[in-house]
Write a protein that holds these residues in place. Structure first.
Motif, PDB file in Angstrom:
ATOM      1  N   LYS A 135      34.770  34.201  35.262  1.00  0.00           N
ATOM      2  CA  LYS A 135      34.959  32.815  34.828  1.00  0.00           C
ATOM      3  C   LYS A 135      33.711  32.285  34.143  1.00  0.00           C
ATOM      4  O   LYS A 135      33.781  31.591  33.124  1.00  0.00           O
ATOM      5  CB  LYS A 135      35.342  31.952  36.024  1.00  0.00           C
ATOM      6  CG  LYS A 135      36.724  32.288  36.579  1.00  0.00           C
ATOM      7  CD  LYS A 135      37.041  31.521  37.846  1.00  0.00           C
ATOM      8  CE  LYS A 135      38.417  31.907  38.390  1.00  0.00           C
ATOM      9  NZ  LYS A 135      38.716  31.262  39.698  1.00  0.00           N
ATOM     10  N   ARG A 175      37.192  37.738  24.540  1.00  0.00           N
ATOM     11  CA  ARG A 175      38.560  38.080  24.938  1.00  0.00           C
ATOM     12  C   ARG A 175      39.362  36.836  25.301  1.00  0.00           C
ATOM     13  O   ARG A 175      40.572  36.776  25.064  1.00  0.00           O
ATOM     14  CB  ARG A 175      38.528  39.063  26.124  1.00  0.00           C
ATOM     15  CG  ARG A 175      39.896  39.441  26.644  1.00  0.00           C
ATOM     16  CD  ARG A 175      40.696  40.197  25.570  1.00  0.00           C
ATOM     17  NE  ARG A 175      42.095  40.355  25.952  1.00  0.00           N
ATOM     18  CZ  ARG A 175      43.027  39.435  25.760  1.00  0.00           C
ATOM     19  NH1 ARG A 175      42.718  38.287  25.171  1.00  0.00           N
ATOM     20  NH2 ARG A 175      44.267  39.658  26.126  1.00  0.00           N
ATOM     21  N   ALA A 176      38.685  35.828  25.877  1.00  0.00           N
ATOM     22  CA  ALA A 176      39.382  34.605  26.284  1.00  0.00           C
ATOM     23  C   ALA A 176      39.827  33.756  25.101  1.00  0.00           C
ATOM     24  O   ALA A 176      40.646  32.849  25.258  1.00  0.00           O
ATOM     25  CB  ALA A 176      38.482  33.772  27.197  1.00  0.00           C
ATOM     26  N   HIS A 177      39.313  34.069  23.901  1.00  0.00           N
ATOM     27  CA  HIS A 177      39.602  33.243  22.737  1.00  0.00           C
ATOM     28  C   HIS A 177      40.435  33.965  21.677  1.00  0.00           C
ATOM     29  O   HIS A 177      40.478  33.532  20.519  1.00  0.00           O
ATOM     30  CB  HIS A 177      38.296  32.722  22.128  1.00  0.00           C
ATOM     31  CG  HIS A 177      37.618  31.696  22.982  1.00  0.00           C
ATOM     32  ND1 HIS A 177      36.867  32.022  24.094  1.00  0.00           N
ATOM     33  CD2 HIS A 177      37.604  30.338  22.914  1.00  0.00           C
ATOM     34  CE1 HIS A 177      36.405  30.926  24.660  1.00  0.00           C
ATOM     35  NE2 HIS A 177      36.833  29.890  23.972  1.00  0.00           N
ATOM     36  N   TYR A 219      33.564  38.778  27.542  1.00  0.00           N
ATOM     37  CA  TYR A 219      34.496  37.962  28.323  1.00  0.00           C
ATOM     38  C   TYR A 219      34.874  36.698  27.556  1.00  0.00           C
ATOM     39  O   TYR A 219      36.037  36.275  27.564  1.00  0.00           O
ATOM     40  CB  TYR A 219      33.865  37.597  29.673  1.00  0.00           C
ATOM     41  CG  TYR A 219      33.797  38.777  30.609  1.00  0.00           C
ATOM     42  CD1 TYR A 219      34.758  38.968  31.599  1.00  0.00           C
ATOM     43  CD2 TYR A 219      32.774  39.722  30.500  1.00  0.00           C
ATOM     44  CE1 TYR A 219      34.702  40.058  32.449  1.00  0.00           C
ATOM     45  CE2 TYR A 219      32.719  40.816  31.342  1.00  0.00           C
ATOM     46  CZ  TYR A 219      33.687  40.979  32.306  1.00  0.00           C
ATOM     47  OH  TYR A 219      33.646  42.070  33.148  1.00  0.00           O
ATOM     48  N   TRP A 220      33.911  36.072  26.906  1.00  0.00           N
ATOM     49  CA  TRP A 220      34.198  34.884  26.099  1.00  0.00           C
ATOM     50  C   TRP A 220      35.086  35.253  24.909  1.00  0.00           C
ATOM     51  O   TRP A 220      36.059  34.568  24.607  1.00  0.00           O
ATOM     52  CB  TRP A 220      32.884  34.261  25.598  1.00  0.00           C
ATOM     53  CG  TRP A 220      33.062  32.905  24.984  1.00  0.00           C
ATOM     54  CD1 TRP A 220      32.901  31.696  25.581  1.00  0.00           C
ATOM     55  CD2 TRP A 220      33.434  32.630  23.612  1.00  0.00           C
ATOM     56  NE1 TRP A 220      33.146  30.681  24.693  1.00  0.00           N
ATOM     57  CE2 TRP A 220      33.482  31.219  23.473  1.00  0.00           C
ATOM     58  CE3 TRP A 220      33.735  33.416  22.523  1.00  0.00           C
ATOM     59  CZ2 TRP A 220      33.810  30.605  22.278  1.00  0.00           C
ATOM     60  CZ3 TRP A 220      34.072  32.806  21.317  1.00  0.00           C
ATOM     61  CH2 TRP A 220      34.103  31.412  21.209  1.00  0.00           C
ATOM     62  N   GLY A 240      33.191  34.191  30.865  1.00  0.00           N
ATOM     63  CA  GLY A 240      34.243  33.866  29.922  1.00  0.00           C
ATOM     64  C   GLY A 240      34.171  32.455  29.382  1.00  0.00           C
ATOM     65  O   GLY A 240      34.877  32.129  28.418  1.00  0.00           O
ATOM     66  N   THR A 241      33.340  31.603  29.981  1.00  0.00           N
ATOM     67  CA  THR A 241      33.263  30.208  29.538  1.00  0.00           C
ATOM     68  C   THR A 241      31.862  29.782  29.114  1.00  0.00           C
ATOM     69  O   THR A 241      31.702  29.058  28.140  1.00  0.00           O
ATOM     70  CB  THR A 241      33.744  29.265  30.657  1.00  0.00           C
ATOM     71  OG1 THR A 241      32.961  29.481  31.840  1.00  0.00           O
ATOM     72  CG2 THR A 241      35.216  29.494  30.979  1.00  0.00           C
TER      73      THR A 241
END
Length: 368
Positions: A231, A297-299, A294-295, A234-235
């Protein structure tokens, strides 16, 4: 030298950086002890013991020599350096096999499987099972980083790996991946299906867990207890960047916790191999750039699996997730399904014997 040249490479960390790591570890400012009930992360005492080993008993030069015992190459792809171990088997007809690590892994993760895979005859195996090995450092990770820009999604990494393999002269190859390596492998199979003979993974991202109580509980526990790192990365990955770059003890705690939580309690992960894996991140300053995945992939939209490439799955009992077989069969051309009786997230480090035999069997099935 052309922009597409593939050049030999050796790891060579300046002694000043090796000395600086040991000095920083000796000067770590440790947290004040508290009496805290419950599971709140990796215990400080455990990190402190690892840091003491890292600063004194562990020998970087020995670990560097172990890495340099294997042929390595670098090439420039899409504006960044891509590094790989490139181990050609003594068997000329060997099938090329690409091994893809994830986070917080590196090429160090695969050191125990290189020789038995590339030269099985020297280990009592059948020489016909030999493979040529391409083991990339993913862009942004270790010796392939830091990347100079953003946008390094699994799909972009997959295209870089495909280009690397092509430059090494391989037209048809098999892919294995775990963690982010399975995501990159999935995208590689989709982007380069004409050249990928088969995809094997030890973690299967995407398929829903509904209807499988064991799989559902693993997903629930991950969301409830184990996903804090994801988390944050990813943020707000930049918030971690100074700590992962300036504090070896902080980087060690961040990575060692993953190994503590994601491995089979019965596994005997070699401590010095773990510390070498962390050192690769430290010396290359790729803690921050690896976290960016992670960031990224989340976007982007969630990709689909290729149904054109034969796919194999190995399920390890202590891995993060247990994919339901029925859901996987709906997503891929599933030609192999194996359930190991031991092991966790880092199969090449925990159960190298099982992984070697599994990969030999899979390569036989799809590429011989």
């Amino acid at each position: 030298m052309s922009e597409t040249a593939v050049t030999p490479f050796r790891v060579d960390v300046p002694q000043a950086e090796v000395d600086d790591l040991a000095e920083r570890l000796r000067r770590t400012r440790w947290p004040v002890g508290q009496d805290l009930p419950g599971d709140r992360g990796i215990p400080v005492e455990r990190v402190r013991a690892l840091a003491e080993r890292w600063a004194s008993g562990w020998d970087w030069r020995a670990q560097e020599a172990a890495l340099n015992a294997w042929p390595q190459v670098t090439t420039a792809v899409d504006g960044t350096r891509v590094h790989a171990l490139h181990v050609r088997s003594p068997e000329p007809d060997a099938v090329p096999l690409v091994l893809l690590h994830g986070w917080p892994g590196s090429v160090v993760e695969f050191l125990r499987v290189l020789r038995p895979l590339s030269d099985p005859g020297a280990h009592g195996g059948d020489p016909a099972d030999a493979v040529h090995l391409v083991v990339p450092s993913l862009p942004g990770y270790g010796l392939s980083g830091p990347t100079p820009d953003g946008g390094w999604t699994p799909a972009r990494i997959a295209r870089a790996v495909a280009e690397l393999v092509a430059r090494l002269g391989y037209d048809r190859y098999v892919v294995h991946g775990g963690d982010w390596g399975s995501n990159v492998g999935r995208d590689l199979a989709a982007a380069d299906a004409a050249h990928v003979a088969g995809l094997h993974v030890t973690m299967t991202p995407g398929p829903p867990a509904e209807g499988d109580p064991v799989a559902e509980e693993k997903v629930a526990r991950y969301a409830r207890e184990l996903s804090g790192y994801a988390k944050l990365q990813g943020t707000r990955p930049l918030s971690l960047a100074p700590a992962l770059t300036d504090s070896p003890a902080g980087l060690l705690a961040w990575i060692a916790e993953r190994f503590a939580e994601w491995t089979d309690p019965a596994s005997e992960v070699d401590v010095d191999q773990l510390l070498t894996n962390v050192a690769v991140y430290w010396f290359t300053r790729t803690g921050p750039s690896s976290a960016q995945l992670y960031w990224e992939r989340a976007h982007v939209p969630a990709p689909d699996w290729s149904r054109d490439v034969p796919t194999g799955v190995a399920v390890l009992p202590h891995d993060l997730f247990r994919p339901p077989r029925a859901a996987v069969e709906q997503a891929v051309d599933l030609v192999s399904w194996t359930e190991f009786d031991r092991g966790g997230h880092f199969a090449a480090m925990e159960v190298p014997d099982l992984l070697v035999e599994e990969l030999r069997r899979f390569v036989r099935a799809v590429a011989r």
